[in-house]
Design an enzyme around this catalytic site. Sequence first.
Site, PDB file in Angstrom:
ATOM      1  N   CYS A  45     -24.121   3.835   7.072  1.00  0.00           N
ATOM      2  CA  CYS A  45     -22.961   4.913   6.628  1.00  0.00           C
ATOM      3  C   CYS A  45     -23.426   6.217   6.947  1.00  0.00           C
ATOM      4  CB  CYS A  45     -22.072   4.150   5.642  1.00  0.00           C
ATOM      5  SG  CYS A  45     -21.026   5.544   5.307  1.00  0.00           S
ATOM      6  N   CYS A  81     -19.076   3.687  -2.037  1.00  0.00           N
ATOM      7  CA  CYS A  81     -19.825   2.514  -1.856  1.00  0.00           C
ATOM      8  C   CYS A  81     -21.072   2.677  -2.708  1.00  0.00           C
ATOM      9  CB  CYS A  81     -20.125   2.230  -0.373  1.00  0.00           C
ATOM     10  SG  CYS A  81     -18.635   1.529   0.378  1.00  0.00           S
ATOM     11  N   CYS A 110     -15.237   3.536   8.909  1.00  0.00           N
ATOM     12  CA  CYS A 110     -15.672   3.187   7.447  1.00  0.00           C
ATOM     13  C   CYS A 110     -15.945   1.600   7.683  1.00  0.00           C
ATOM     14  CB  CYS A 110     -14.817   3.282   6.393  1.00  0.00           C
ATOM     15  SG  CYS A 110     -15.076   2.383   4.868  1.00  0.00           S
ATOM     16  N   GLU A 140       6.041  -9.281 -14.055  1.00  0.00           N
ATOM     17  CA  GLU A 140       5.445  -8.042 -13.242  1.00  0.00           C
ATOM     18  C   GLU A 140       6.250  -6.659 -13.602  1.00  0.00           C
ATOM     19  OE1 GLU A 140       2.990  -7.109 -11.042  1.00  0.00           O
ATOM     20  OE2 GLU A 140       3.951  -5.318 -10.727  1.00  0.00           O
ATOM     21  N   CYS A 175     -10.339  -7.332 -12.909  1.00  0.00           N
ATOM     22  CA  CYS A 175     -11.295  -6.507 -11.951  1.00  0.00           C
ATOM     23  C   CYS A 175     -12.071  -5.397 -12.430  1.00  0.00           C
ATOM     24  CB  CYS A 175     -10.266  -5.890 -10.726  1.00  0.00           C
ATOM     25  SG  CYS A 175      -8.870  -4.815 -11.511  1.00  0.00           S
TER      26      CYS A 175
END
Length: 384
Positions: free
Chosen positions: A8, A17, A91, A265, A340
């Site tokens: 990259c 990243c 990307c 939600e 997450c």
Amino acid sequence: MKDHDMNCPYRKRCGGCDYISMDYKEQLAHKQKAVGKLLQPFGKVEPIIGMESPWYYRNKVHGVVTGDRHGNCFTGIYAEKSHRVIRVDRCLIEDQKADEIMGTVTGLMKSFRMRPYNEDTGKGFLRHILIRTGHETGQIMVVLVTASPVFPSKNNFVKALRKVHPEITTIVANINNRNTSMILGDKQQVLYGKGYIEDQLCGKIYRISPKSFYQVNAVQTEILYGKALEYADLQGKENVFDAYSGIGTIGITASDHAGQVLCVENNRDAVRDAIANAKRNKVKNIRFVCADAGDFMVKMAAAGEKADLVFMDPPRAGSDRKFMNALFKLAPRKVVYISCNPETLQRDLRYMTSHGYKVKKMQPVDLFPMTRHVETVVLLTRNT
Ligand code: SAH
């Protein structure tokens, strides 16, 4: 494809990243160690499930529109902690078709005399391009975020874009005239197609609107949901509660195996999608509520409602005390927590394990190769 073939050119400046210079195996080992450090106090952390081909997985691609002095336009990303845009044409973790379309949009801008929006002067028109693709269906949505509601020669622009990319299934103009770091504004207008895409996940079809959350890595999400369902071990009769339910993906996946499912939600568009998704998949034993998960949980607990199992899948900030205190009152036998962010997960698990729950299983899944982010699914059961 070998890791060393993937180089990259933006890796130093972009900052998205953190792990891209490592072999994928090494990345997974790093993540295992980091998650282990945070979660081992609660028990055994299973080996992280990696991705077979960890490139070009992002089905949601965003570019900030900018240009040079000669009127050439391109997209990029904000340099860390600044509003300077670094040009990025390609990307390694984004859907390749989406990057190609982004290049076509900016390429068309000059001939349409469309100017990129300038955050300092407040002048210009096109601010962002957002592209979402359906991994299984191949449907593509292009969202053009503009600073003003008047889209000059919009029909011709749409025509020109579709001529190059007939594979685009819908185009939406979103108006964001505020000085904000939020990408999307409140108002939008469908310029072509249905205004949403559909994707297939774990055998069900989902519609996804521009502002609704959808996991960015569909391949790994199927594995993640598979684990969540395995942990839930539903027997067909349970009252299931799906908190932070988005477009209903977890609730709908679980509905085949449960008595009934209730979802909460707070994003209106996501709830609208979820209701349509239940209908589309002919799911009858599910209901959706648009509310703050904590507030709703408190109401449920006060009304003496019962749940056998709660799925919770909060955003990066994790859950809150209000939600968890009400959860303890509701006292489901099992909780499947999908996270997450292992740091807020650690915090929430600490709270839950000091209030009558114990951690039974923990499974990290690599939803975000090349980055330092990790998704984890945890099974908790109530101490009896
Ligand atoms: N379970 C879904 C969505 C997870 S992302 C899926 O797997 O696709 C987290 C979701 O929580 C988002 O849809 C976001 O809009 C919603 N959310 C964030 N804060 C919330 C709150 N306080 N109450 C209810 N929902 C919330």
